[in-house]
Write an enzyme that holds these catalytic residues in place. Sequence first.
Site, PDB file in Angstrom:
ATOM      1  N   TYR A 280      33.442  41.401  34.243  1.00  0.00           N
ATOM      2  CA  TYR A 280      32.580  42.213  35.113  1.00  0.00           C
ATOM      3  C   TYR A 280      31.117  41.910  34.802  1.00  0.00           C
ATOM      4  O   TYR A 280      30.623  42.218  33.712  1.00  0.00           O
ATOM      5  CB  TYR A 280      32.868  43.702  34.884  1.00  0.00           C
ATOM      6  N   TYR A 330      29.565  40.709  45.334  1.00  0.00           N
ATOM      7  CA  TYR A 330      29.553  41.973  44.606  1.00  0.00           C
ATOM      8  C   TYR A 330      30.726  42.836  45.063  1.00  0.00           C
ATOM      9  O   TYR A 330      30.564  43.814  45.784  1.00  0.00           O
ATOM     10  CB  TYR A 330      28.220  42.685  44.845  1.00  0.00           C
TER      11      TYR A 330
END
Lengths: 376, 133
Positions: A280, A330
Amino acid sequence: MYDLNELKDKIAVIGVGNTKYGNFPEIDDYGLAAHAFRNAVNDCGIDKNKVDGLLVSRIPYYARMGEVLGINPRWTITLPGHGRMSGMGIIEAAAAIASGQCDYAALLYANIGRSRRVNYGGDESPGTWDPWGFTSPGAAHAMAFRRHMEMYGTTTRQLAEVSVSIRYHACLNPDAVMRNPITIEDHESARFITAPLRLLDYCLINDGAVCLILTSKERAKDFAKPPVLISGWGAQDTYSPSSIANFDMDFWYPAISAAGKQAYEMAGVTHKDVDALMCYDNFSPTVLFSLEGLGFCGQGESGAFVEDGALSLGGRLPVNTDGGHLSNSYMQGWALNVEAVRQLRGECGARQIPDCEVVQYVQSTPCTRSIIYTRG
Amino acid sequence: MTYNKPLPRLDTLNKPFWAAAKEGKLLLQHCPSCGDTRFPPGPVCPKCLAGDQDWIEASGKGTLESWIDMHRAYWDGFKDDLPYRVCLVRLEEGPVVVSNLTDKTENLRMGAPVKVMFDAVSEDLTLPKFSLV
Ligand SMILES: [Zn+2]
């Protein structure tokens, strides 16, 4: 009751799908998610009416989503639009399938932040420290990275390696949003957003949607693609200081270590077996924190670890081979899990890791999660 | 001139903190049962869950844990201040708080001693900020 480790290799990802990534003001959350769902259905060849589990994240209303897709599941769950929900959602769905609450779970995530001009700071996300002008997840990560620089001597040139390697991968991914190569010098001369972090330390904000379809290992044999197994997972939350959002004084090191240990133990692998890490990367420093917490290097040693392109394809640990949040899309962790599946299937073309057998996902956040995927 | 930066969101829990700041005092919520201190305040003590919490005055001394320079204004009121400095301070009493560091120097080190000062930014609002000792 199960021992968690008994769920090793019991659940498989059979279908993955995503939309194009970019700026789509003409289409809403439901529309994007529906396209991703259709792509995932086509990917595995499932009859969509068999889908009896629905998990939605960052999608306003689960029932409207079900109506749009024409499904009436027997297990439904809604998660908020926080990035950390991807790892949590996949684990929840795996547990739901393992306990017989559903047989085929579709996990849907959609983000329309680009076309809706979401800022991720200021009055959109009110907090205790607004009067002092402290806002946004980026500022919190800058605060953490400054500490890392002070405590361990980590440099911004080392941090640049993260953005440069991940951009290199995006250049190999025809679907990525950012496809121009960057150098360490480009990183160092980019404008500050929140010093010590610069523009190239920040993730993209774009529209798009992702879908994963999960089922049991036994049922997974009936579908078009070779199943990818969920071999292990681990979890640890860190809720103080939540008033300083997206921040931890210790870089989430205790939580990442705990979640990683649990995931490795369940999967029966160590970090040495990991062929690629899907990490992440809302901001580049979290990649450093993740490498340390998982034990790829010692605490404080991530700066040296990432030097000389170590995170690039062909390097010692390829990270975010799709281009991650920094350069691909994203999708708040969801697309990284899709990339893990595609790598293990061998579908990644120019960015394919040879003989890829073990891929690890990690999100180092207040809700730290790690998932280990292997080839079925 | 009207004050155009974000205001504290006053509630029954945090009102005493902001009233004291106007008087030049830095308060921390305190648990009479176990001695835990914190900011922001909560409805119960997170250590022992006692409901009755009071306040103590902090010494105002602390150490610099981290700092950043904001180059983007998420509120228009900060545009003229860019870049402005936000700091993370560990108070002598234990809690870690976010504030502004009034010093502009680039020569900062983690662990540097700092002390609170009170900036009366408007007639109604005084912000506790920190300076290098
Ligand atoms: Zn107490």
